[in-house]
Design a protein around this motif. Sequence first.
Motif, PDB file in Angstrom:
ATOM      1  N   GLY A  56       1.041  -1.079   0.024  1.00 16.31           N
ATOM      2  CA  GLY A  56       0.033   0.133   0.200  1.00 16.31           C
ATOM      3  C   GLY A  56       0.978   1.273  -0.169  1.00 16.31           C
ATOM      4  N   ILE A  57       0.240   2.367  -0.205  1.00 22.32           N
ATOM      5  CA  ILE A  57       1.019   3.665  -0.146  1.00 22.32           C
ATOM      6  C   ILE A  57       0.365   4.420   1.037  1.00 22.32           C
ATOM      7  N   ILE A  58       1.167   5.614   1.376  1.00 25.60           N
ATOM      8  CA  ILE A  58       0.792   6.740   2.019  1.00 25.60           C
ATOM      9  C   ILE A  58       0.328   7.988   1.324  1.00 25.60           C
ATOM     10  N   GLU A  59      -0.808   8.466   1.482  1.00 23.44           N
ATOM     11  CA  GLU A  59      -1.096   9.424   0.351  1.00 23.44           C
ATOM     12  C   GLU A  59      -1.827  10.748   1.145  1.00 23.44           C
ATOM     13  N   ALA A  60      -1.571  11.602   0.850  1.00 23.65           N
ATOM     14  CA  ALA A  60      -2.447  13.065   1.505  1.00 23.65           C
ATOM     15  C   ALA A  60      -3.900  13.162   0.956  1.00 23.65           C
ATOM     16  N   LEU A  61      -4.674  13.088   1.891  1.00 20.11           N
ATOM     17  CA  LEU A  61      -6.136  13.225   1.548  1.00 20.11           C
ATOM     18  C   LEU A  61      -6.839  14.504   2.448  1.00 20.11           C
ATOM     19  N   PRO A  62      -8.089  14.869   2.187  1.00 23.55           N
ATOM     20  CA  PRO A  62      -8.595  16.149   2.835  1.00 23.55           C
ATOM     21  C   PRO A  62      -8.831  15.619   4.265  1.00 23.55           C
ATOM     22  N   GLY A  63      -8.618  16.172   5.481  1.00 22.56           N
ATOM     23  CA  GLY A  63      -8.907  15.894   6.831  1.00 22.56           C
ATOM     24  C   GLY A  63     -10.423  16.133   6.694  1.00 22.56           C
ATOM     25  N   PRO A  64     -11.235  15.565   7.810  1.00 24.31           N
ATOM     26  CA  PRO A  64     -12.612  15.707   7.932  1.00 24.31           C
ATOM     27  C   PRO A  64     -12.849  16.906   8.673  1.00 24.31           C
ATOM     28  N   GLY A  65     -12.077  17.795   9.123  1.00 26.06           N
ATOM     29  CA  GLY A  65     -12.459  19.084   9.784  1.00 26.06           C
ATOM     30  C   GLY A  65     -12.518  19.141  11.161  1.00 26.06           C
ATOM     31  N   GLY A  66     -13.109  19.865  11.758  1.00 27.15           N
ATOM     32  CA  GLY A  66     -13.309  20.018  13.171  1.00 27.15           C
ATOM     33  C   GLY A  66     -11.918  20.121  13.851  1.00 27.15           C
ATOM     34  N   PRO A  67     -11.589  19.219  14.894  1.00 22.28           N
ATOM     35  CA  PRO A  67     -10.235  19.442  15.573  1.00 22.28           C
ATOM     36  C   PRO A  67      -8.947  18.807  14.646  1.00 22.28           C
ATOM     37  N   LEU A  68      -9.631  18.018  13.620  1.00 20.93           N
ATOM     38  CA  LEU A  68      -8.502  17.663  12.719  1.00 20.93           C
ATOM     39  C   LEU A  68      -7.796  18.371  11.917  1.00 20.93           C
ATOM     40  N   PRO A  69      -6.564  18.137  11.397  1.00 20.03           N
ATOM     41  CA  PRO A  69      -5.778  18.987  10.315  1.00 20.03           C
ATOM     42  C   PRO A  69      -6.739  18.769   9.192  1.00 20.03           C
TER      43      PRO A  69
END
Length: 98
Positions: A56-69
């Motif tokens: 698998g790979i590690i990829e940047a995805l949009p965060g869900p918002g709230g207290p998360l990045p």
Amino acid sequence: MDPKTPANEKERVLAFDQRVKWLRGIRYPMKPTYPPQIYPSKEAINKFVREWAQVGIIEALPGPGGPLPGQLWVETGRQVEHSQPAMTALRPIWASED
């Protein structure tokens, strides 16, 4: 992430203590051990070469918002389902590699 968010809230939400290793089943056992242990480098490298397409790979995805990045790095496409063969001995993480 809101810079005003308290550190303990960031740690709780990001769950650093519950994250799994990306190379679990390759260099690390599938389930964490205490004290920490790893598989020898040679066996880990050989398994990675054989199964690299399943790691698998590690990829940047949009965060869900709230207290998360606003952006999170997420593992996707992982198919490694087992650790090294039973005959491959785990050893303490701090042991030297001969």
